[in-house]
Design a protein around this motif. Structure first.
Motif, PDB file in Angstrom:
ATOM      1  N   PRO A   1       0.821  -1.227   0.000  1.00 26.91           N
ATOM      2  CA  PRO A   1       0.000   0.000   0.000  1.00 26.91           C
ATOM      3  C   PRO A   1       0.850   1.271   0.000  1.00 26.91           C
ATOM      4  O   PRO A   1       0.479   2.265  -0.611  1.00 26.91           O
ATOM      5  N   VAL A   2       1.997   1.213   0.687  1.00 28.57           N
ATOM      6  CA  VAL A   2       2.880   2.391   0.709  1.00 28.57           C
ATOM      7  C   VAL A   2       3.440   2.639  -0.692  1.00 28.57           C
ATOM      8  O   VAL A   2       3.473   3.777  -1.175  1.00 28.57           O
ATOM      9  N   HIS A   3       3.880   1.554  -1.364  1.00 27.29           N
ATOM     10  CA  HIS A   3       4.402   1.704  -2.728  1.00 27.29           C
ATOM     11  C   HIS A   3       3.316   2.251  -3.656  1.00 27.29           C
ATOM     12  O   HIS A   3       3.594   3.078  -4.520  1.00 27.29           O
ATOM     13  N   ARG A   4       2.089   1.780  -3.445  1.00 31.14           N
ATOM     14  CA  ARG A   4       0.980   2.268  -4.286  1.00 31.14           C
ATOM     15  C   ARG A   4       0.819   3.780  -4.100  1.00 31.14           C
ATOM     16  O   ARG A   4       0.652   4.522  -5.049  1.00 31.14           O
ATOM     17  N   TRP A   5       0.922   4.202  -2.831  1.00 34.10           N
ATOM     18  CA  TRP A   5       0.793   5.631  -2.527  1.00 34.10           C
ATOM     19  C   TRP A   5       1.942   6.424  -3.158  1.00 34.10           C
ATOM     20  O   TRP A   5       1.730   7.473  -3.760  1.00 34.10           O
TER      21      TRP A   5
ATOM     22  N   ARG B   1       1.422   6.880  -6.882  1.00 31.11           N
ATOM     23  CA  ARG B   1       0.114   7.370  -7.341  1.00 31.11           C
ATOM     24  C   ARG B   1       0.207   8.762  -7.984  1.00 31.11           C
ATOM     25  O   ARG B   1      -0.416   9.024  -9.000  1.00 31.11           O
ATOM     26  N   ASP B   2       1.018   9.634  -7.406  1.00 31.29           N
ATOM     27  CA  ASP B   2       1.095  11.015  -7.875  1.00 31.29           C
ATOM     28  C   ASP B   2       1.932  11.099  -9.165  1.00 31.29           C
ATOM     29  O   ASP B   2       3.100  10.694  -9.177  1.00 31.29           O
TER      30      ASP B   2
END
Ligand SMILES: [Fe+2]
Ligand SMILES: [Fe+2]
Length: 248
Positions: A15-19, A22-23
């Motif tokens: 989830p951290v990598h996804r965050w 994301r930008d």
């Protein structure tokens, strides 16, 4: 990709990598940063090809160098097209490099004076770590198929780098390849410790400065205000205290 799996830590931090990815601005800036590391690694590997006395290793290092140069071009081109899709007023952003560092290891490569066994062991561990990271980046980039395709393509090369360095390490040092791997692991651990220590020192420095601003400045500001209140208003003539016979 067969044989390439993200580390347990990276899987846990999905989830951290996804965050992090994301930008789009951060994504573009990270790709530029990765391009620098890859190009740097490519240059070091060309130097390794010059230095080695082994003909097969020279060919492999050269192919590896060309791969890393190509990765640099791919990352740079993708970064540029992401940037072009953003509003012209691009702002500075947080890159989170310690969370998603890319092909780290190549930036720590020391080719001169290193023997082939040690270099291969270091390269193997770096490429293995990079392949695992690229695998997780590829997984979390479902919303950006263009960047995802770049990572899939590069991942195939990283898997090859990871395998050839191990095979060649065993060929060059049949009796000491495990020892070389442990030495390389310790070296990487030392560098990771130094990086973490520098990051923590930077953070503590910022915290201390903030604390100084918050705790030390207000009393001084208060004292200055009080002193200003005691001062008479407007222009005043001060009483002459110094002697006219002396300079002081
Ligand atoms: Fe690469
Ligand atoms: Fe690589």
């Amino acid at each position: 990709m067969e044989g390439v799996r993200p580390s347990r830590l990276d899987s846990f931090l999905r989830p951290v990598h996804r965050w992090v990815w994301r930008d789009p601005l951060r994504r573009a800036r990270k790709l530029f940063r990765f391009a620098e590391t890859e190009a740097d690694g490519g240059r070091d590997l060309s130097r390794a090809a010059e230095l080695t006395a082994d003909a097969l290793l020279r060919r492999l290092y050269l192919r590896h160098a060309l791969d890393e140069q190509r990765h640099a071009v791919l990352f740079r081109q993708r970064g540029r097209s992401l940037m072009n899709g953003l509003p012209s007023a691009a702002h500075d952003g947080f890159e989170a490099n310690w969370l998603a560092p890319g092909e780290r290891g190549l930036d720590d490569l020391h080719v001169d004076g290193a023997r082939d066994g040690s270099l291969l062991a270091f390269l193997h561990l770096s490429e293995k770590a990079a392949a695992g990271r690229f695998a997780i980046y590829q997984e979390v980039l479902g919303s950006d198929p263009g960047t995802q395709a770049i990572f899939s393509e590069i991942l195939r090369d990283e898997a090859f780098h990871m395998r050839y360095t191990q095979t060649q390490l065993v060929r060059m040092e049949p009796n000491k390849h495990r020892l070389r791997l442990w030495q390389a692991r310790l070296g990487r651990l030392g560098k990771a410790y130094l990086r973490a220590a520098a990051a923590i020192a930077g953070l503590l420095g910022t915290l201390l400065l903030l604390l100084q601003y918050a705790v030390l400045l207000p009393p001084f500001a208060l004292l200055a205000k009080r002193a200003a209140r005691r001062e008479p208003k407007g222009w005043t003539v001060r009483r002459q205290t110094s002697s006219m016979k002396s300079q002081y």
